[in-house]
Design an enzyme around this catalytic site. Structure first.
Site, short mmCIF file in Angstrom:
data_model
loop_
_atom_site.label_atom_id
_atom_site.label_comp_id
_atom_site.label_asym_id
_atom_site.label_seq_id
_atom_site.Cartn_x
_atom_site.Cartn_y
_atom_site.Cartn_z
N CYS A 1 0.55 -0.98 0.02
CA CYS A 1 0.18 -0.30 -0.09
C CYS A 1 0.98 0.90 0.07
O CYS A 1 1.63 1.18 0.47
CB CYS A 1 -1.04 0.10 0.93
SG CYS A 1 -1.12 1.72 1.36
N CYS B 1 0.00 3.28 3.03
CA CYS B 1 0.82 2.58 4.17
C CYS B 1 2.60 3.28 3.84
O CYS B 1 3.02 3.69 5.35
CB CYS B 1 0.86 0.80 4.76
SG CYS B 1 -1.24 0.64 4.22
#
Length: 505
Positions: free
Chosen positions: A52, A55
């Site tokens: 991600c 993230c």
């Protein structure tokens, strides 16, 4: 019995798994999660996916915040869970997107609180301190006031000789309502003297623009909150991964976006003009700068139908129930022209800007007709035709999977006089009557004088589409109540990339 009990306890303790740490962040798994909750009174947990992008951008700030709190000897710890590896934990806590961050208090697993502030270390630390301590810290002397001001990008200090006054009480109420900014209260004579305070008041200190703002409104909580909202962000804020939550999570839902390449030789001059215009709209319109050179921002340019070579450019967007875009008539980027554009918007004198490509010469030559903004209504609302349209994005994985089936559908009905199979690139074309929230979206426009629209919610197969068309748009029609519910929900993880999401803009 005591020796036996002691041995049992030792065995249990020995069986407890060690909780690993990476850069001061606890690495949590299913077999250590409960242990961490019991060991730490306050625990903030990030559920992430290794792939991600959001993230990855959060990681250094999250680790920095963890180090600050651990270094201070705080009871607060930060942890993380790889949700792709710990699917049971992700499901238990309703993780539907990445990153999802939840705050646990006193070992309570049943009602964790969603983290709601920014993604920079100070935002995280301030939010947690607000959740675990007093809404406003008592600052006993000038040094304590200075330390709080110096340590934070933004800090709000209440200077009160009378801490029981109406203004002091309203200040505390406001502090309890704001998660991401530290608040302090001081009655120190030295602090009053250093900061040239002559009467009880509230001051917002910041490391940008004018440096500080003094509250001069009515003694009401709403007035104090409005004062903070109007002054806590820079006149112009750059859009980045870290600032996105502040931009989209704030109360100001009208944003004026300036697409400008940092490599431009007159970059600073143009940014200064934009900032000059912004000073007229504090608390009304948020002015945002976007580096059009940056690779991560290319999707945003696409969303507004812009190309890098068309920048610098200004676009205004409202983020209420529907996203609505506005484009200035002039390419003049002087402060006066930008101010005039925003004034006209606030006066309701500007119509929304709807993107459209030019009509391709061969738009109707293939079994699947190609629609753009300029020919959409003429085709879709033809009262003699039943028109089935796929609204797609070129980058959407689900759209690419659907494409061969949609082509088969077009081929099947190419010789049917009253059925038209069509598609429209919704990243380059917009229709006022049709709002697209995810890709692909399938809508049916039945023949008839009324401009009726039916949402398709059946199987995405040739058979499913055929039944839908041959039933006149009945077999596979979306339930209206279900449609409303689905629009309100977060996207599933596997579909996240195909949503039009504000935090990607």
């Amino acid at each position: 019995m005591r020796p036996v009990l002691a041995l049992c306890l030792l065995a249990l303790l020995g069986a407890r798994a060690d909780i690993a740490e990476e850069n001061d962040v606890l690495v949590l798994r299913k077999d250590t999660f409960d242990q961490a909750l019991q060991a730490h009174k306050y625990l903030l947990v990030e559920f992430y996916a290794p792939w991600c992008g959001h993230c990855k951008a959060l990681a250094p700030e999250y680790e920095k915040a963890a180090g600050i709190l651990k270094g201070d000897g705080s009871e607060i710890r930060l942890g993380k869970v790889d949700a792709t590896e710990e699917a049971d934990l992700a499901q238990e806590f309703g993780v539907r997107g990445y990153p999802t961050i939840k705050f646990f208090k006193n070992g309570d697993k049943k009602s964790p609180k969603e983290y709601s502030a920014g993604r920079e270390a100070p935002d995280i630390v301030n939010w947690l301190k607000k959740r675990t301590g007093p809404a406003a810290t008592t600052l006993s002397d000038e040094a304590a006031v200075t330390a709080l001001v110096d340590a934070n990008e933004v800090a709000v200090i209440g200077f009160f000789k009378d801490t029981e006054s109406d203004l002091a009480k309203v200040f505390v109420q406001a502090a309890e309502s704001v998660d991401d900014i530290p608040f302090g209260i001081s009655s120190s004579d030295d602090a009053f003297s250093k900061y040239e305070i002559t009467k009880d008041t509230i001051v917002l200190f910041k490391k940008f623009d004018e440096g500080r703002n003094n509250f001069e409104g009515e003694v009401k909580k709403e007035e104090v909150l409005s004062f903070i909202k109007s002054n806590q962000l820079p006149l112009v804020i750059e859009f980045t991964e870290q600032t996105a939550p502040k931009i989209f999570g704030g109360e100001i839902k009208t944003h004026n976006l300036f697409f400008l390449p940092k490599s431009s030789p007159d970059y600073q001059e143009k940014l200064d003009n934009f900032k000059k215009a912004a000073s007229n709209f504090k608390g009304k319109i948020l002015f945002i700068f976007i580096d059009s050179d940056h690779t991560d921002n290319q999707r945003i340019l696409e969303f507004f139908g812009l190309k890098k070579e068309e920048c610098p450019a200004v676009r205004l967007i409202t983020l209420e129930e529907e996203m609505t875009k506005y484009k200035p008539e002039s390419d003049d980027l002087s402060a006066d022209k930008i101010k005039e554009f925003c004034d006209l918007f606030l006066q309701g004198k500007i119509k929304p800007h709807l993107m459209s490509q030019d009509i391709p010469e061969d738009w109707d030559k293939s079994p699947v007709k190609v629609l753009v903004g300029k020919n959409f209504e003429e085709v879709a609302f033809d009262e003699n035709k039943n028109v089935f349209v796929e609204f797609y994005a070129p980058w959407c994985g689900h759209c690419k999977q659907l494409a061969p089936i949609w082509d088969q559908l077009g081929e099947k009905y190419k010789d049917t006089d009253n059925i038209v199979i069509a598609k429209m690139d919704s990243t380059a074309n917009e229709i006022e009557a049709v709002k697209i929230h995810s890709f692909p979206t399938l809508k049916f426009f039945p023949a008839g004088a009324e401009k009726k629209v039916v949402d398709y919610n059946g199987e995405r197969t040739l058979e499913g589409f055929s039944k839908f068309l041959e039933s006149g748009g009945q077999d596979g029609q979306a339930d209206e109540d279900l449609e409303d519910l689905e629009d309100a929900e977060e996207p599933d993880l596997e579909e996240e990339d195909d949503q039009i999401k504000r935090d990607e803009l």
